[in-house]
Design a protein around this motif. Structure first.
Motif, short mmCIF file in Angstrom:
data_model
loop_
_atom_site.label_atom_id
_atom_site.label_comp_id
_atom_site.label_asym_id
_atom_site.label_seq_id
_atom_site.Cartn_x
_atom_site.Cartn_y
_atom_site.Cartn_z
N ILE A 1 0.84 -1.20 0.00
CA ILE A 1 0.00 0.00 0.00
C ILE A 1 0.88 1.25 0.00
O ILE A 1 0.62 2.21 -0.74
N GLY A 2 1.92 1.26 0.82
CA GLY A 2 2.80 2.43 0.90
C GLY A 2 3.51 2.70 -0.41
O GLY A 2 3.58 3.85 -0.87
N GLY B 1 3.82 14.92 0.36
CA GLY B 1 3.34 13.61 0.78
C GLY B 1 4.48 12.75 1.30
O GLY B 1 5.35 13.22 2.04
N LEU B 2 4.50 11.50 0.90
CA LEU B 2 5.57 10.59 1.33
C LEU B 2 6.92 11.04 0.82
O LEU B 2 7.96 10.74 1.44
N TRP B 3 6.94 11.77 -0.29
CA TRP B 3 8.19 12.23 -0.90
C TRP B 3 8.79 13.39 -0.11
O TRP B 3 9.93 13.78 -0.37
N GLY B 4 8.05 13.91 0.85
CA GLY B 4 8.60 14.92 1.74
C GLY B 4 9.23 14.32 2.98
O GLY B 4 9.89 15.01 3.75
N PRO C 1 10.65 7.03 -1.14
CA PRO C 1 9.74 6.23 -0.32
C PRO C 1 9.34 4.92 -1.00
O PRO C 1 9.06 3.93 -0.32
N ASN C 2 9.33 4.89 -2.33
CA ASN C 2 9.01 3.63 -3.02
C ASN C 2 10.07 2.57 -2.73
O ASN C 2 9.76 1.40 -2.51
N TYR C 3 11.34 2.97 -2.70
CA TYR C 3 12.40 2.02 -2.36
C TYR C 3 12.30 1.59 -0.90
O TYR C 3 12.56 0.42 -0.57
N LEU C 4 11.95 2.51 -0.03
CA LEU C 4 11.82 2.18 1.39
C LEU C 4 10.75 1.12 1.60
O LEU C 4 10.97 0.13 2.32
#
Length: 274
Positions: free
Chosen positions: A158-159, A184-187, A192-195
């Motif tokens: 989901i993330g 968003g998550l990029w902040g 964040p996709n790799y995380l």
């Protein structure tokens, strides 16, 4: 069939799949398909490794793990395939084409076979999770670690999907053409996709380790997230992608580097980068 033979049987299929990716990606504009093919191939190999009848019919844990890796593979592979269907090269492979020059095709074949070997290692980690020793403590037909691993994988999928959607929405606005997504998550993390991708592989190690902390399958399964962290953070993930971003976005990306951590979403003080 023994587990060793099952593990060995996964290797030829992965090698052949990446050979097919090589045939597609030799021409400019098609390298985006490499990661899609890799995701699907690892998914198929991992499902087979989880469900193959070795000694008995697949039990509940094996079916759970197979479903988890199928969910990951279809989500990630489908996302990359849809993106690649519009054409265009992955900037990482563009850089390799420029660096390797006339030997690009031959060297790419070897590089993709290394990716096949990496996929084989991950499939083995999935197999270790699916075939972990029966735990001493159960919740229904599964151990607490099975529920924890499944929850972790679902959160990771989901993330990662949310991060991809946020980036796609950001890029859809023409005004953002020369900007860098930091909302968003990029902040919280520059990648964040790799995380979340890394977090998903931790899920199998949690299942494999389970209540039997000293079991060999658990320690083997931890090689997956350790390997993925090294690959994403230090080798083929962040370094070439950030080099591309510096070339294409320049100071805009440097400003994001000063504010946003590369991987772990840990707040930090702004610092100057060369």
């Amino acid at each position: 069939m023994t587990l060793i033979l099952l593990a060995a049987c996964c290797a030829p299929g992965l090698s052949a799949a990446m050979g097919g990716a090589w045939l597609i990606a030799r021409r400019p504009g098609r390298s985006g398909w490499i990661d899609a093919i890799w995701s699907f191939a690892v998914g198929v190999a991992s499902v087979a490794a989880a469900l193959a009848p070795v000694g008995h019919a697949p039990d509940l844990r094996q079916r759970l793990v197979a479903g988890m890796v199928a969910l990951w593979s279809l989500r990630l592979g489908g996302h990359i395939a849809l993106r690649s269907a519009h054409g265009g090269d992955d900037p990482r492979y563009v850089a390799l084409r420029e660096a390797w020059g006339g030997s690009f095709s031959v060297r790419l074949l070897g590089f993709l076979q290394i990716q096949a070997a990496a996929g084989w290692l991950l499939a083995i980690c999935v197999m270790m999770a699916a075939r972990a020793p029966a735990p001493a403590y159960r919740l229904g037909d599964l151990a607490w670690s099975d529920y924890a691993g499944a929850g972790l994988l679902i959160a990771a999928v989901i993330g990662e999907g949310l991060a991809d959607a946020q980036l796609k929405a950001f890029r859809a606005h023409p005004a953002n053409a020369r900007l860098v997504c930091d909302t968003g998550l990029w902040g919280l993390s520059r990648h964040p996709n790799y995380l979340f991708e890394w977090l998903g592989w931790v899920a199998y190690a949690v299942i494999a380790m389970g209540p039997s902390a000293g079991a060999l399958p658990g320690w083997i399964a931890w090689s997956g997230p350790v390997f993925m962290y090294w690959l994403l953070v230090h080798v083929s993930g962040i370094p070439p992608l950030e080099a591309h971003m510096l070339r294409s976005r320049g100071e805009a990306f440097r400003a994001v580097q000063r504010r946003v951590p590369a991987f772990w979403p840990i707040p930090r003080a702004s610092k100057e980068l060369p």
